[in-house]
Design a protein around this motif. Sequence first.
Motif, PDB file in Angstrom:
ATOM      1  N   ALA A 158       8.661 -11.727   0.231  1.00 12.66           N
ATOM      2  CA  ALA A 158       7.396 -12.202   0.806  1.00 12.66           C
ATOM      3  C   ALA A 158       6.481 -11.021   1.092  1.00 12.66           C
ATOM      4  O   ALA A 158       5.889 -10.898   2.170  1.00 12.66           O
ATOM      5  CB  ALA A 158       7.631 -13.027   2.064  1.00 12.66           C
ATOM      6  N   ALA A 159       6.343 -10.154   0.102  1.00 14.58           N
ATOM      7  CA  ALA A 159       5.654  -8.878   0.292  1.00 14.58           C
ATOM      8  C   ALA A 159       4.147  -9.002   0.418  1.00 14.58           C
ATOM      9  O   ALA A 159       3.474  -7.989   0.658  1.00 14.58           O
ATOM     10  CB  ALA A 159       5.988  -7.934  -0.869  1.00 14.58           C
ATOM     11  N   ALA A 160       3.590 -10.207   0.262  1.00 10.45           N
ATOM     12  CA  ALA A 160       2.155 -10.396   0.457  1.00 10.45           C
ATOM     13  C   ALA A 160       1.847 -11.126   1.750  1.00 10.45           C
ATOM     14  O   ALA A 160       0.689 -11.383   2.065  1.00 10.45           O
ATOM     15  CB  ALA A 160       1.546 -11.159  -0.720  1.00 10.45           C
ATOM     16  N   GLY A 161       2.888 -11.477   2.519  1.00 10.18           N
ATOM     17  CA  GLY A 161       2.677 -12.116   3.812  1.00 10.18           C
ATOM     18  C   GLY A 161       2.411 -11.081   4.885  1.00 10.18           C
ATOM     19  O   GLY A 161       2.461  -9.865   4.643  1.00 10.18           O
ATOM     20  N   GLY A 162       2.153 -11.536   6.095  1.00  6.15           N
ATOM     21  CA  GLY A 162       1.816 -10.618   7.169  1.00  6.15           C
ATOM     22  C   GLY A 162       2.906  -9.613   7.458  1.00  6.15           C
ATOM     23  O   GLY A 162       2.683  -8.394   7.458  1.00  6.15           O
ATOM     24  N   VAL A 163       4.147 -10.076   7.683  1.00  5.89           N
ATOM     25  CA  VAL A 163       5.234  -9.151   7.983  1.00  5.89           C
ATOM     26  C   VAL A 163       5.683  -8.421   6.734  1.00  5.89           C
ATOM     27  O   VAL A 163       6.122  -7.260   6.800  1.00  5.89           O
ATOM     28  CB  VAL A 163       6.407  -9.893   8.661  1.00  5.89           C
ATOM     29  CG1 VAL A 163       7.131 -10.803   7.682  1.00  5.89           C
ATOM     30  CG2 VAL A 163       7.386  -8.922   9.302  1.00  5.89           C
ATOM     31  N   GLY A 164       5.558  -9.054   5.563  1.00  5.31           N
ATOM     32  CA  GLY A 164       5.940  -8.401   4.314  1.00  5.31           C
ATOM     33  C   GLY A 164       5.046  -7.222   3.987  1.00  5.31           C
ATOM     34  O   GLY A 164       5.527  -6.146   3.601  1.00  5.31           O
ATOM     35  N   ILE A 165       3.732  -7.408   4.122  1.00  6.45           N
ATOM     36  CA  ILE A 165       2.809  -6.296   3.880  1.00  6.45           C
ATOM     37  C   ILE A 165       3.071  -5.165   4.873  1.00  6.45           C
ATOM     38  O   ILE A 165       3.033  -3.981   4.520  1.00  6.45           O
ATOM     39  CB  ILE A 165       1.348  -6.772   3.964  1.00  6.45           C
ATOM     40  CG1 ILE A 165       0.986  -7.552   2.693  1.00  6.45           C
ATOM     41  CG2 ILE A 165       0.386  -5.608   4.161  1.00  6.45           C
ATOM     42  CD1 ILE A 165      -0.417  -8.098   2.669  1.00  6.45           C
ATOM     43  N   VAL A 195       6.492   2.628   2.539  1.00  3.82           N
ATOM     44  CA  VAL A 195       5.802   3.696   1.818  1.00  3.82           C
ATOM     45  C   VAL A 195       5.557   4.884   2.744  1.00  3.82           C
ATOM     46  O   VAL A 195       5.757   6.050   2.361  1.00  3.82           O
ATOM     47  CB  VAL A 195       4.475   3.174   1.232  1.00  3.82           C
ATOM     48  CG1 VAL A 195       3.654   4.317   0.648  1.00  3.82           C
ATOM     49  CG2 VAL A 195       4.744   2.122   0.160  1.00  3.82           C
ATOM     50  N   ALA A 196       5.139   4.603   3.978  1.00  9.25           N
ATOM     51  CA  ALA A 196       4.886   5.678   4.937  1.00  9.25           C
ATOM     52  C   ALA A 196       6.151   6.478   5.233  1.00  9.25           C
ATOM     53  O   ALA A 196       6.083   7.676   5.542  1.00  9.25           O
ATOM     54  CB  ALA A 196       4.322   5.102   6.237  1.00  9.25           C
ATOM     55  N   ARG A 202       0.746  -4.663  -4.357  1.00 11.10           N
ATOM     56  CA  ARG A 202       0.490  -3.360  -5.000  1.00 11.10           C
ATOM     57  C   ARG A 202      -0.449  -2.515  -4.143  1.00 11.10           C
ATOM     58  O   ARG A 202      -0.241  -1.314  -3.974  1.00 11.10           O
ATOM     59  CB  ARG A 202      -0.103  -3.581  -6.394  1.00 11.10           C
ATOM     60  CG  ARG A 202       0.855  -4.200  -7.395  1.00 11.10           C
ATOM     61  CD  ARG A 202       0.294  -4.170  -8.814  1.00 11.10           C
ATOM     62  NE  ARG A 202       1.157  -4.888  -9.730  1.00 11.10           N
ATOM     63  CZ  ARG A 202       0.977  -6.151 -10.111  1.00 11.10           C
ATOM     64  NH1 ARG A 202      -0.080  -6.825  -9.652  1.00 11.10           N
ATOM     65  NH2 ARG A 202       1.812  -6.732 -10.937  1.00 11.10           N
ATOM     66  N   GLU A 203      -1.494  -3.144  -3.610  1.00 16.46           N
ATOM     67  CA  GLU A 203      -2.441  -2.403  -2.777  1.00 16.46           C
ATOM     68  C   GLU A 203      -1.774  -1.884  -1.509  1.00 16.46           C
ATOM     69  O   GLU A 203      -2.173  -0.842  -0.967  1.00 16.46           O
ATOM     70  CB  GLU A 203      -3.630  -3.299  -2.421  1.00 16.46           C
ATOM     71  CG  GLU A 203      -4.543  -3.601  -3.607  1.00 16.46           C
ATOM     72  CD  GLU A 203      -5.622  -4.614  -3.264  1.00 16.46           C
ATOM     73  OE1 GLU A 203      -5.729  -4.984  -2.075  1.00 16.46           O
ATOM     74  OE2 GLU A 203      -6.338  -5.047  -4.188  1.00 16.46           O
ATOM     75  N   ALA A 204      -0.758  -2.598  -1.035  1.00 14.76           N
ATOM     76  CA  ALA A 204      -0.033  -2.141   0.148  1.00 14.76           C
ATOM     77  C   ALA A 204       0.871  -0.955  -0.171  1.00 14.76           C
ATOM     78  O   ALA A 204       1.344  -0.278   0.744  1.00 14.76           O
ATOM     79  CB  ALA A 204       0.790  -3.285   0.732  1.00 14.76           C
ATOM     80  N   ARG A 208      -2.276   5.357   7.493  1.00 12.51           N
ATOM     81  CA  ARG A 208      -1.101   5.047   6.682  1.00 12.51           C
ATOM     82  C   ARG A 208      -0.730   3.569   6.736  1.00 12.51           C
ATOM     83  O   ARG A 208      -0.026   3.069   5.854  1.00 12.51           O
ATOM     84  CB  ARG A 208       0.078   5.905   7.125  1.00 12.51           C
ATOM     85  CG  ARG A 208      -0.187   7.402   6.929  1.00 12.51           C
ATOM     86  CD  ARG A 208       1.100   8.198   6.911  1.00 12.51           C
ATOM     87  NE  ARG A 208       1.765   8.208   8.208  1.00 12.51           N
ATOM     88  CZ  ARG A 208       3.007   8.664   8.410  1.00 12.51           C
ATOM     89  NH1 ARG A 208       3.699   9.119   7.393  1.00 12.51           N
ATOM     90  NH2 ARG A 208       3.521   8.665   9.620  1.00 12.51           N
ATOM     91  N   ILE A 209      -1.188   2.869   7.762  1.00  7.90           N
ATOM     92  CA  ILE A 209      -1.012   1.421   7.832  1.00  7.90           C
ATOM     93  C   ILE A 209      -2.326   0.789   8.238  1.00  7.90           C
ATOM     94  O   ILE A 209      -3.122   1.382   8.954  1.00  7.90           O
ATOM     95  CB  ILE A 209       0.098   1.001   8.830  1.00  7.90           C
ATOM     96  CG1 ILE A 209      -0.266   1.409  10.263  1.00  7.90           C
ATOM     97  CG2 ILE A 209       1.454   1.565   8.424  1.00  7.90           C
ATOM     98  CD1 ILE A 209       0.667   0.845  11.315  1.00  7.90           C
TER      99      ILE A 209
END
Length: 345
Positions: free
Chosen positions: A166-173, A180-181, A200-202, A309-310
């Motif tokens: 769920a990498a595009a949801g609120g907690v996933g992003i 990444v950080a 990808r943008e995240a 960074r976030i």
Amino acid sequence: MPQPDEAVRPDAAAAPPSSMRAWRVTRLGEPAEALSLDTVPVPVPAAGEVLVKVAAVAANFPDVLLCRGEYQVKPELPFSPGIEFVGTVAALGDGASSVAIGERVVGSKIGMLSEYAVLPASDVWAAPSSLSDAEAAGLTVAYQTAWFGLHRRAALQRGEWLLVHAAAGGVGIAAVQLGVAAGARVIGVVGSEAKAAAAREAGAEIVLVRGVDDLVAAVKSATGGHGADVVFDPVGGAAFDASTKCIAFEGRIVVVGFAGGTIPTVPAGHVLVKNYSVVGLHWGLYPRVRPDLIDEARAALTRSADEGRIRPVVDHVVPFAEAPRALTALASGTTVGRVVISVSS
């Protein structure tokens, strides 16, 4: 990109009114049927509490579950949902010296979907000046959940492979950005191709579409057969099952929730044979059991936000009078990032 709000609003020192508008669950059901916009007295902070003038509330899936009566916490009717907010301190109870009247703060507590709300002073912290109200509203729950999941429960290391469902949801992003950080290599799983761009943008290096890509084969291929060192799973069900098939030696699967609707059974024999760990994350326990770690997370997130960074991703903003629409949109599963309810202009 919206500009950050002023640290102190011009009306922050004004005396609170005697009444306010509040969205309240008066009967259990879907948000559009359960919520009623009522006029109620402005609460008075008790000792150790603060009264905040709410500026914006980020919609969370637990808000939907609260409306349905399906959340683990079941407040007595009628009650206000809304668990994550940004606002300004309007009044202090005795002993609430950790914040000042007029200070712009973020925090979390059930009952924030109203023009004013009271909560313990320990549950609020200074909002990063680098974030707008819409962005700051979504910083507490999702980002602390991701921070504790990755750093406290999984001990994510630089260079490790991180798989985020769920990498595009609120907690996933939030998990993607924090991964990444931390120097991890991130693989994001999304529900549709339309959501892939957000992952990808995240910062996700590889993005897979659930139901289209062969998740297990793709993860093994991307990692050269190594597998995912850490899996961040707020979905459960089939997502969890697939994770057990592509987890690395000494990998860690962090169970965050079951947004997919199915609670999986942990295969103890498989855990033993493949030598991986399954760890749970109930973020809500930390403020009560380990408040020192909450302070550590707050400092780290503020620093990361101010360093760029976030940054919480806002799908769209809904006016206060249309708050049920925000929860309905969230429940549909079609949003990217956060849906935010603007309470005060």
